[in-house]
Design a protein around this motif. Structure first.
Motif, PDB file in Angstrom:
ATOM      1  N   ASP A 231      24.025 -75.115  23.612  1.00  0.00           N
ATOM      2  CA  ASP A 231      24.124 -76.580  23.561  1.00  0.00           C
ATOM      3  C   ASP A 231      22.755 -77.175  23.230  1.00  0.00           C
ATOM      4  N   TRP A 232      22.446 -77.254  21.941  1.00  0.00           N
ATOM      5  CA  TRP A 232      21.153 -77.779  21.503  1.00  0.00           C
ATOM      6  C   TRP A 232      20.938 -79.215  21.954  1.00  0.00           C
ATOM      7  N   ALA A 233      22.005 -79.995  21.881  1.00  0.00           N
ATOM      8  CA  ALA A 233      21.897 -81.426  22.188  1.00  0.00           C
ATOM      9  C   ALA A 233      21.549 -81.688  23.643  1.00  0.00           C
ATOM     10  N   ALA A 234      21.744 -80.687  24.503  1.00  0.00           N
ATOM     11  CA  ALA A 234      21.402 -80.861  25.916  1.00  0.00           C
ATOM     12  C   ALA A 234      19.892 -80.832  26.126  1.00  0.00           C
ATOM     13  N   TYR A 235      19.152 -80.308  25.125  1.00  0.00           N
ATOM     14  CA  TYR A 235      17.692 -80.196  25.237  1.00  0.00           C
ATOM     15  C   TYR A 235      17.035 -80.734  23.960  1.00  0.00           C
ATOM     16  N   PRO A 236      17.225 -82.023  23.673  1.00  0.00           N
ATOM     17  CA  PRO A 236      16.729 -82.581  22.405  1.00  0.00           C
ATOM     18  C   PRO A 236      15.208 -82.521  22.257  1.00  0.00           C
ATOM     19  N   ASP A 237      14.484 -82.610  23.361  1.00  0.00           N
ATOM     20  CA  ASP A 237      13.020 -82.558  23.288  1.00  0.00           C
ATOM     21  C   ASP A 237      12.535 -81.141  22.993  1.00  0.00           C
ATOM     22  N   LYS A 238      13.314 -80.162  23.387  1.00  0.00           N
ATOM     23  CA  LYS A 238      12.934 -78.761  23.190  1.00  0.00           C
ATOM     24  C   LYS A 238      13.270 -78.292  21.786  1.00  0.00           C
ATOM     25  N   TYR A 239      14.318 -78.839  21.205  1.00  0.00           N
ATOM     26  CA  TYR A 239      14.761 -78.404  19.872  1.00  0.00           C
ATOM     27  C   TYR A 239      14.856 -79.595  18.921  1.00  0.00           C
TER      28      TYR A 239
END
Length: 430
Positions: A231-239
């Protein structure tokens, strides 16, 4: 009629997936040996460049023959989307670089293939991406210490080349996910026939298709498969590369526009566009032919390797044998957990005469040839410390699980008795 591959076993998928011929179409997947594709209007072409429509316009980005082979591998791995690259090394590079940029950090198993080790610890270091190398056998509490705030991913091999360390996939997946990172695994040696990393929590799978998948040593290539589960969108600052606007595509946000397909779409439309490590359609065609017999060949590779490993284990001039399929091997239990149908056809062993004896024995082989290659239909042999890993120091060799006397024997699909006889006569000369 659309065939749902989910209902079939992997040996059927090897034969049937990828290309679905219609009425009067060729039964074999065609080779689309064309650099470009024609469209009737400028508007149609423009929509492709804006990623508004799917389709083909330039083979550097996508080609139908490539996509047929990629889809078959995707089906075999149980993934969501896949893409081919020009080599396994390119696949590993793209898999990491698709989410990492200058200032980021990754964690890597110490036992990965020497070329991958150099790529991730040396070349990508020059790009500003740091890497912490860890012992894959270390307990989770120790591995925890390797993670940093800017860690984006963990990279390892399901079966390490040539150390034959079997990765505890579940352990690494849990660690990675606890730190909001993804687990990338190279599944080249085990192949999707013998190991299903996505079932144990891996997020991205890479392959050097040059090896078992091709089988005949005719075509260099690689593949990346995305599970579609992270779930990329759960970590927008990381990815941010996936979750913020890409100005090179008019501000597209990949996660918003492509959902589960965000990762492969970005790797194709951005990295392949700019770096161009595409697999040729001819190589993709040859790869697809190899995939048709992958399940059959892996069964023979594994049964042959087990017989050869038992022979070597009992020979008076052999100091040690490492093969995960041998009962009593350090990784036997892990192999049974993750690869119950077999591991691979590669054996590592050493002679009592040490490093000098290794070269002497190899020079006396007749059926098995000395070759840089590994994991195709023909039996071949290599001394990694003198060849593929010669750029590494003795300390790095030990850390990577590559002893100076280690001989890498890639057992082919010839008759096992003939392979054993060849080894026996060569050992007699040492």
């Amino acid at each position: 009629m659309v065939i749902n591959m989910d209902q079939y076993k992997k040996d059927t998928i090897c034969v049937q997936a990828g290309w679905k011929p219609g009425n009067g179409q060729p039964r074999l997947s065609p080779i689309i040996q064309s650099t470009t594709f024609k469209y009737d209007s400028s508007e149609q072409m423009g929509r492709l460049f804006d990623l508004e429509d799917s389709g083909y316009f330039y083979t550097r980005l996508q080609n139908p023959t490539n996509d047929m082979a990629a889809q078959k591998i995707c089906e075999l791995e149980g993934g969501f989307a896949a893409m081919l690259t020009s080599s396994g090394q390119a696949a590993n590079y793209y898999a990491v670089f698709n989410i990492c940029e200058a200032g980021d950090h990754m964690v890597m198993s110490s036992t990965v293939y020497g070329g991958t080790f150099n790529l991730l610890t040396c070349t990508m270091k020059k790009m500003g991406i740091s890497c912490t190398v860890v012992d894959p056998d270390a307990p989770a509490e120790e591995l925890e210490k390797a993670f940093q705030e800017n860690t984006k991913c963990v990279f390892a091999e399901t079966i390490a080349n040539p150390a034959l360390v079997v990765l505890d996939i579940e352990k690494f997946a849990k660690l990675a996910h606890a730190h909001h990172c993804l687990l990338i695994v190279d599944n080249t040696f085990a192949t999707p026939v013998n190991c299903s990393p996505f079932d144990w929590g891996a997020d991205i799978i890479t392959h050097s298709t040059t090896k078992y998948m091709d089988g005949h040593g005719a075509a260099v290539g690689g593949c990346i498969v995305d599970s579609g589960n992270f779930d990329w969108a759960a970590y927008p600052d990381k990815y941010p590369g996936l979750c913020t606007p890409d100005e090179s595509y008019h501000g597209i946000v990949y996660t918003e526009k492509f959902g589960r397909g965000a990762y492969i779409t970005k790797a194709t439309s951005q990295l392949m566009r700019d770096l161009g490590s595409i697999q040729s359609p001819m190589h993709a065609f040859l790869l697809n032919l190899g995939l048709e017999t992958l399940a059959l060949r892996m069964e023979r590779h594994c049964s042959n390797a087990l017989k050869v490993a038992r022979f070597l284990e009992s020979h008076e001039k052999v100091a040690w044998v490492n093969y995960p399929g041998l009962p009593g091997n350090k990784y036997y239990d892990l192999a049974q957990k993750y690869m119950p149908s077999g591991t691979c056809g590669v054996i590592a062993f050493g002679l009592k005469g040490g490093r000098a004896a290794a070269g002497e024995m190899m020079d006396k082989l007749h059926l098995a040839v000395i070759a840089t290659h590994v994991a195709d239909s023909k039996t071949c042999v290599l001394h990694p410390a003198s060849h593929t890993h010669r750029q590494m120091t003795d300390e790095q060799l030990v850390e990577a699980g590559v002893a100076p006397d280690l001989i890498r024997l890639s057992v082919g699909i010839e008759n096992a008795d003939d392979i054993i006889a060849d080894l026996a006569q060569a050992l007699e000369t040492v």
